[in-house]
Design a protein around this motif. Structure first.
Motif, PDB file in Angstrom:
ATOM      1  N   UNK A   1       0.826  -1.206   0.000  1.00 13.02           N
ATOM      2  CA  UNK A   1       0.000   0.000   0.000  1.00 13.02           C
ATOM      3  C   UNK A   1       0.864   1.261   0.000  1.00 13.02           C
ATOM      4  N   UNK A   2       1.856   1.280   0.868  1.00 15.59           N
ATOM      5  CA  UNK A   2       2.747   2.453   0.933  1.00 15.59           C
ATOM      6  C   UNK A   2       3.552   2.610  -0.360  1.00 15.59           C
ATOM      7  N   UNK A   3       4.019   1.495  -0.920  1.00 11.18           N
ATOM      8  CA  UNK A   3       4.787   1.541  -2.162  1.00 11.18           C
ATOM      9  C   UNK A   3       3.939   2.107  -3.301  1.00 11.18           C
ATOM     10  N   UNK A   4       2.690   1.642  -3.398  1.00  9.89           N
ATOM     11  CA  UNK A   4       1.796   2.144  -4.447  1.00  9.89           C
ATOM     12  C   UNK A   4       1.484   3.629  -4.273  1.00  9.89           C
ATOM     13  N   UNK A   5       1.498   4.093  -3.020  1.00  9.17           N
ATOM     14  CA  UNK A   5       1.215   5.510  -2.742  1.00  9.17           C
ATOM     15  C   UNK A   5       2.446   6.391  -2.920  1.00  9.17           C
ATOM     16  N   UNK A   6       3.558   5.780  -3.336  1.00  6.92           N
ATOM     17  CA  UNK A   6       4.764   6.562  -3.595  1.00  6.92           C
ATOM     18  C   UNK A   6       5.736   6.649  -2.448  1.00  6.92           C
ATOM     19  N   UNK A   7       5.527   5.854  -1.392  1.00  8.15           N
ATOM     20  CA  UNK A   7       6.413   5.882  -0.228  1.00  8.15           C
ATOM     21  C   UNK A   7       7.311   4.651  -0.253  1.00  8.15           C
ATOM     22  N   UNK A   8       8.357   4.724  -1.051  1.00  8.62           N
ATOM     23  CA  UNK A   8       9.211   3.556  -1.274  1.00  8.62           C
ATOM     24  C   UNK A   8      10.264   3.399  -0.179  1.00  8.62           C
ATOM     25  N   UNK A   9      10.558   2.169   0.170  1.00  7.68           N
ATOM     26  CA  UNK A   9      11.631   1.844   1.106  1.00  7.68           C
ATOM     27  C   UNK A   9      12.910   1.703   0.282  1.00  7.68           C
ATOM     28  N   UNK A  10      13.712   2.755   0.256  1.00  6.82           N
ATOM     29  CA  UNK A  10      14.913   2.743  -0.591  1.00  6.82           C
ATOM     30  C   UNK A  10      16.056   1.953   0.044  1.00  6.82           C
ATOM     31  N   UNK A  11      16.077   1.887   1.340  1.00 12.61           N
ATOM     32  CA  UNK A  11      17.102   1.114   2.039  1.00 12.61           C
ATOM     33  C   UNK A  11      16.549   0.636   3.361  1.00 12.61           C
ATOM     34  N   UNK A  12      16.918  -0.580   3.771  1.00 11.62           N
ATOM     35  CA  UNK A  12      16.379  -1.123   5.013  1.00 11.62           C
ATOM     36  C   UNK A  12      17.369  -0.880   6.145  1.00 11.62           C
ATOM     37  N   UNK A  13      16.930  -0.258   7.262  1.00  9.33           N
ATOM     38  CA  UNK A  13      17.867   0.195   8.300  1.00  9.33           C
ATOM     39  C   UNK A  13      18.350  -0.884   9.269  1.00  9.33           C
ATOM     40  N   UNK A  14      17.774  -2.091   9.216  1.00  5.52           N
ATOM     41  CA  UNK A  14      18.138  -3.132  10.167  1.00  5.52           C
ATOM     42  C   UNK A  14      18.829  -4.293   9.463  1.00  5.52           C
ATOM     43  N   UNK A  15      19.517  -5.099  10.263  1.00  5.07           N
ATOM     44  CA  UNK A  15      20.177  -6.287   9.720  1.00  5.07           C
ATOM     45  C   UNK A  15      19.118  -7.300   9.309  1.00  5.07           C
ATOM     46  N   UNK A  16      19.167  -7.714   8.051  1.00  5.45           N
ATOM     47  CA  UNK A  16      18.168  -8.644   7.532  1.00  5.45           C
ATOM     48  C   UNK A  16      18.710 -10.060   7.634  1.00  5.45           C
ATOM     49  N   UNK A  17      17.972 -10.956   8.286  1.00  7.17           N
ATOM     50  CA  UNK A  17      18.456 -12.330   8.455  1.00  7.17           C
ATOM     51  C   UNK A  17      18.458 -13.109   7.138  1.00  7.17           C
ATOM     52  N   UNK A  18      19.257 -14.137   7.087  1.00  6.37           N
ATOM     53  CA  UNK A  18      19.261 -15.039   5.935  1.00  6.37           C
ATOM     54  C   UNK A  18      18.250 -16.152   6.201  1.00  6.37           C
ATOM     55  N   UNK A  19      17.343 -16.339   5.265  1.00 12.61           N
ATOM     56  CA  UNK A  19      16.335 -17.382   5.429  1.00 12.61           C
ATOM     57  C   UNK A  19      16.894 -18.731   4.980  1.00 12.61           C
ATOM     58  N   UNK A  20      16.318 -19.778   5.531  1.00 11.39           N
ATOM     59  CA  UNK A  20      16.667 -21.110   5.070  1.00 11.39           C
ATOM     60  C   UNK A  20      16.326 -21.225   3.579  1.00 11.39           C
ATOM     61  N   UNK A  21      17.028 -22.108   2.893  1.00 13.11           N
ATOM     62  CA  UNK A  21      16.953 -22.158   1.434  1.00 13.11           C
ATOM     63  C   UNK A  21      15.527 -22.319   0.922  1.00 13.11           C
ATOM     64  N   UNK A  22      14.755 -23.222   1.522  1.00 15.69           N
ATOM     65  CA  UNK A  22      13.384 -23.425   1.028  1.00 15.69           C
ATOM     66  C   UNK A  22      12.515 -22.198   1.257  1.00 15.69           C
ATOM     67  N   UNK A  23      12.799 -21.448   2.350  1.00 18.17           N
ATOM     68  CA  UNK A  23      12.038 -20.226   2.636  1.00 18.17           C
ATOM     69  C   UNK A  23      12.420 -19.122   1.652  1.00 18.17           C
ATOM     70  N   UNK A  24      13.713 -19.016   1.331  1.00 16.54           N
ATOM     71  CA  UNK A  24      14.165 -18.032   0.335  1.00 16.54           C
ATOM     72  C   UNK A  24      13.473 -18.264  -1.005  1.00 16.54           C
ATOM     73  N   UNK A  25      13.445 -19.531  -1.418  1.00 21.10           N
ATOM     74  CA  UNK A  25      12.858 -19.877  -2.708  1.00 21.10           C
ATOM     75  C   UNK A  25      11.368 -19.530  -2.743  1.00 21.10           C
ATOM     76  N   UNK A  26      10.648 -19.880  -1.675  1.00 17.56           N
ATOM     77  CA  UNK A  26       9.207 -19.605  -1.622  1.00 17.56           C
ATOM     78  C   UNK A  26       8.932 -18.103  -1.623  1.00 17.56           C
ATOM     79  N   UNK A  27       9.711 -17.350  -0.860  1.00 15.86           N
ATOM     80  CA  UNK A  27       9.496 -15.900  -0.774  1.00 15.86           C
ATOM     81  C   UNK A  27       9.795 -15.229  -2.110  1.00 15.86           C
ATOM     82  N   UNK A  28      10.859 -15.644  -2.783  1.00 13.06           N
ATOM     83  CA  UNK A  28      11.190 -15.059  -4.087  1.00 13.06           C
ATOM     84  C   UNK A  28      10.062 -15.286  -5.087  1.00 13.06           C
ATOM     85  N   UNK A  29       9.522 -16.509  -5.091  1.00 11.19           N
ATOM     86  CA  UNK A  29       8.411 -16.822  -5.985  1.00 11.19           C
ATOM     87  C   UNK A  29       7.198 -15.959  -5.640  1.00 11.19           C
ATOM     88  N   UNK A  30       6.913 -15.822  -4.364  1.00 11.18           N
ATOM     89  CA  UNK A  30       5.786 -15.013  -3.906  1.00 11.18           C
ATOM     90  C   UNK A  30       5.945 -13.548  -4.337  1.00 11.18           C
TER      91      UNK A  30
END
Length: 644
Positions: free
Chosen positions: A230-259
């Motif tokens: 909703x925010x992205x469509x309204x023009x409020x883009x997240x250009x950079x994420x301020x927190x450390x992003x965890x690495x997902x397990x391989x099957x979770x990465x694959x599912x999220x990318x597809x989603x």
């Protein structure tokens, strides 16, 4: 439905609008069951609003209050728009304050003052009062509300902080509405996207991740995904994420990318890398078991098992609640705490918007967890925040409910009949027909046999022989009108339930205070001293209470507190009560007026659930609260408490 700041103002204005002669102060106070001081406050609030719409409420000396219309056209126009419309959902002051924030977050350009006043149905003075509260709330997120002269008010700050504030301050996450669908506020916030489409895509493409084991965490994920799109469509883009992003397990990465690919296509967008990190972070935060922890995974699992084992044994040792063999609880808790450990590894913390609800609805479960996790956290090098304690308390509350349900059994009853076994069989058949879900007739005895019988395993006796003295409860039924008499058993059972769960016996006039105190410590010293002098508690009881207060305040809302020691020290069980008409500062701005000091022995602790239920009921009954505050004598207190 209220159109003004609160319903009573609507009712008061409507009452005054119907009158052609002044209404006396006493009559107004009586009509709304409020004090004369409150009437004066309400009149002042109304005049603050009416000054802008061509009317005022004046006090006619010696007669009362009268609504005076200064500009009939202006007032009627306002009345038609504001008081007669049925489409406003702003029924309380809290809802108006939330809607003010909604307008700031939702509008793409600064909003003029008049627009706020028209949409919130408030005066200028009330608006600035709300604005101060909004600024205070947003300060935590480093967001600022600025007023651009001749243009309007707008919100400035980091996009990630804005999304955090929207989630925490606007999306109401109560135990019911939040879980069963999108709330009214979510529907308004996300009105630029197809929420059903989003939910279908999430359920389809993230199904391999098995996110449905927790309705709450699953809804959190879905709500944050909706917020991002909703925010992205309204023009409020997240250009950079301020927190450390965890690495997902391989099957979770694959599912999220597809989603996320499906999201781009369905909503005709191209999510940036910052937005994709936002999705990854909130998926991991609410399903930490999907985080790749590499070589630490085994140790996380073992640590979680050890903490659960230690926690359940500590609860059994201190309270008699025995869940050390509860496989469902052990499995759920271990999974949850392993996820919590994984979050610590990814240096993440999740807030618990349900915390206030959990403290209020499940105070016993919350307190059991808080006192033990404080110690266990130090032993295992972890810090269990209040938010995390709240999540764990939900598992314990579930075990309590299951235990309570499984503990429900039929009442074991002996039937005494002096006219032979044939008649006793007939009576037993009638009892079974009417009370088969409630009563189990374990034996049929004559009066003489009853004298020889061990009654220790029996709940009560149903007898056709008048009995003057018996060591356990009993009910006499007259054989001459048997069918009518059988019906009496239902009423007896209801009274029997009350006597079995007799919570009022925990209250003593010797342990009742109704006076003002300067400090919380002064009050607690007085209450514990009374208990100690009657030998209900040991000498270290007060020290243990203050140690518990140091961990976390024991008030479960702004006016009711349930202080208690770190462990069950009481020699005899009692609940000491203090009614403080002017309130005592409990900390963090809370002015507590009702204090229930728990002095419960270990043997009685399992049976104290009813006292918690009583206090939760008291929290909902403003009429009972006021009746006790206005006459805080012990007899009046007990009389009104028994009405709950």
């Amino acid at each position: 439905m209220s159109k003004l700041a609160y319903q009573r103002l609507d009712d008061l204005l409507e009452l005054l609008a119907k009158q052609t002669t002044p209404l006396p102060m006493k009559e107004l106070a009586k009509s709304f069951s409020i004090s004369e001081r409150t009437v004066r406050t309400d009149i002042a609030n109304l005049n603050d609003l009416l000054s802008n719409v061509g009317a005022t409420i004046t006090l006619v000396r010696g007669q009362g209050y009268l609504l005076t219309i200064l500009s009939k056209e202006q007032f009627n126009d306002w009345w038609t728009k504001s008081m007669s419309s049925a489409d406003s959902f702003l029924t309380t002051s809290e809802e108006r304050q939330a809607y003010l924030l909604f307008l700031l977050f939702k509008n793409e350009t600064p909003l003029p003052l008049d627009d706020f006043l028209d949409q919130l149905f408030i005066s200028k003075n009330t608006f600035y009062s709300y604005l101060k509260t909004a600024r205070d709330n947003l300060m935590t997120y480093q967001l600022k509300i600025v007023n651009r002269p001749n243009i309007g008010f707008e919100l400035l700050g980091n996009e990630f902080a804005k999304r955090q504030a929207i989630s925490d301050l606007l999306i109401e996450k109560d135990l019911q509405e939040y879980l069963i669908g999108f709330t009214e506020m979510e529907l308004a916030l996300f009105d630029n996207i197809d929420l059903e489409l989003l939910q279908d895509l999430e359920l389809t493409y993230l199904a391999p991740l098995e996110l449905l084991d927790s309705d709450y965490y699953h809804k959190n994920i879905l709500s944050h995904f909706a917020l991002a799109i909703s925010r992205f469509l309204a023009g409020h883009e997240m250009t950079g994420f301020p927190l450390r992003v965890p690495i997902l397990k391989q099957h979770a990465q694959k599912a999220l990318c597809h989603f996320l690919d499906e999201i781009d296509q369905a909503f005709d967008i191209q999510l940036s890398s910052g937005e994709k990190e936002y999705f990854t972070y909130y998926l991991a935060l609410n399903a930490p078991r999907l985080v790749e922890t590499a070589s630490t995974s085994n140790s996380s699992s073992e640590t979680a098992k050890a903490i659960v084992d230690d926690l359940l044994h500590a609860i059994k040792r201190t309270s008699n609640f025995d869940w050390v063999e509860d496989k469902m609880l052990i499995e759920d808790l271990t999974s949850h705490i392993e996820g919590f450990i994984n979050m610590n590894l990814m240096e993440a913390r999740r807030s618990n918007p349900l915390l206030a609800t959990i403290k209020k609805s499940f105070p016993q479960a919350y307190d059991l967890c808080l006192t033990h996790l404080e110690i266990l956290g130090k032993q295992h090098g972890l810090y269990f925040s209040q938010d995390e304690v709240g999540y764990i308390a939900l598992h314990i509350a579930g075990a309590m409910e299951r235990n309570s349900s499984s503990a429900h059994r039929k009442y074991r009853v002996i039937l005494v009949c002096g006219t032979g076994r044939a008649m006793s069989r007939i009576i037993e058949a009638k009892i079974n027909k009417n009370y088969q879900e409630t009563i189990e007739v374990v034996d049929r005895l004559s009066y003489v046999e009853l004298q020889q019988h061990n009654l220790s395993t029996v709940d009560f006796v149903i007898t056709t022989v008048p009995l003057e003295q018996l060591s356990i409860p009993h009910i006499y039924i007259n054989m001459a009108k048997l069918d009518k008499e059988i019906v009496k058993i239902e009423h007896f059972i209801e009274n029997f339930k009350g006597s079995k769960a007799e919570i009022y016996s925990l209250f003593y006039e010797d342990f009742f205070l109704h006076e003002d105190f300067d400090t919380k410590d002064q009050l607690l010293k007085k209450m514990t001293q009374q208990l100690f002098q009657k030998d209900f508690v040991p000498e270290n009881f007060h020290a243990s209470i203050m140690k518990r207060e140091a961990i976390n305040q024991t008030n479960i809302n702004e006016w009711l507190a349930i202080p208690h020691p770190m462990s069950l020290l009481a020699k005899q069980s009692a609940v000491s009560v203090a009614v403080i008409p002017n309130g005592v500062d409990w900390g963090e701005g809370d002015l507590v007026k009702f204090v229930f000091l728990f002095a419960i022995s270990k043997e009685d602790y399992e049976d104290t659930e009813e006292i918690y239920s009583l206090l939760l009921e008291l929290m909902e009954r403003e009429d009972i609260q006021q009746a006790i505050l206005q006459n805080s004598e012990y007899k009046n207190f007990l009389e009104h408490i028994k009405q709950l």
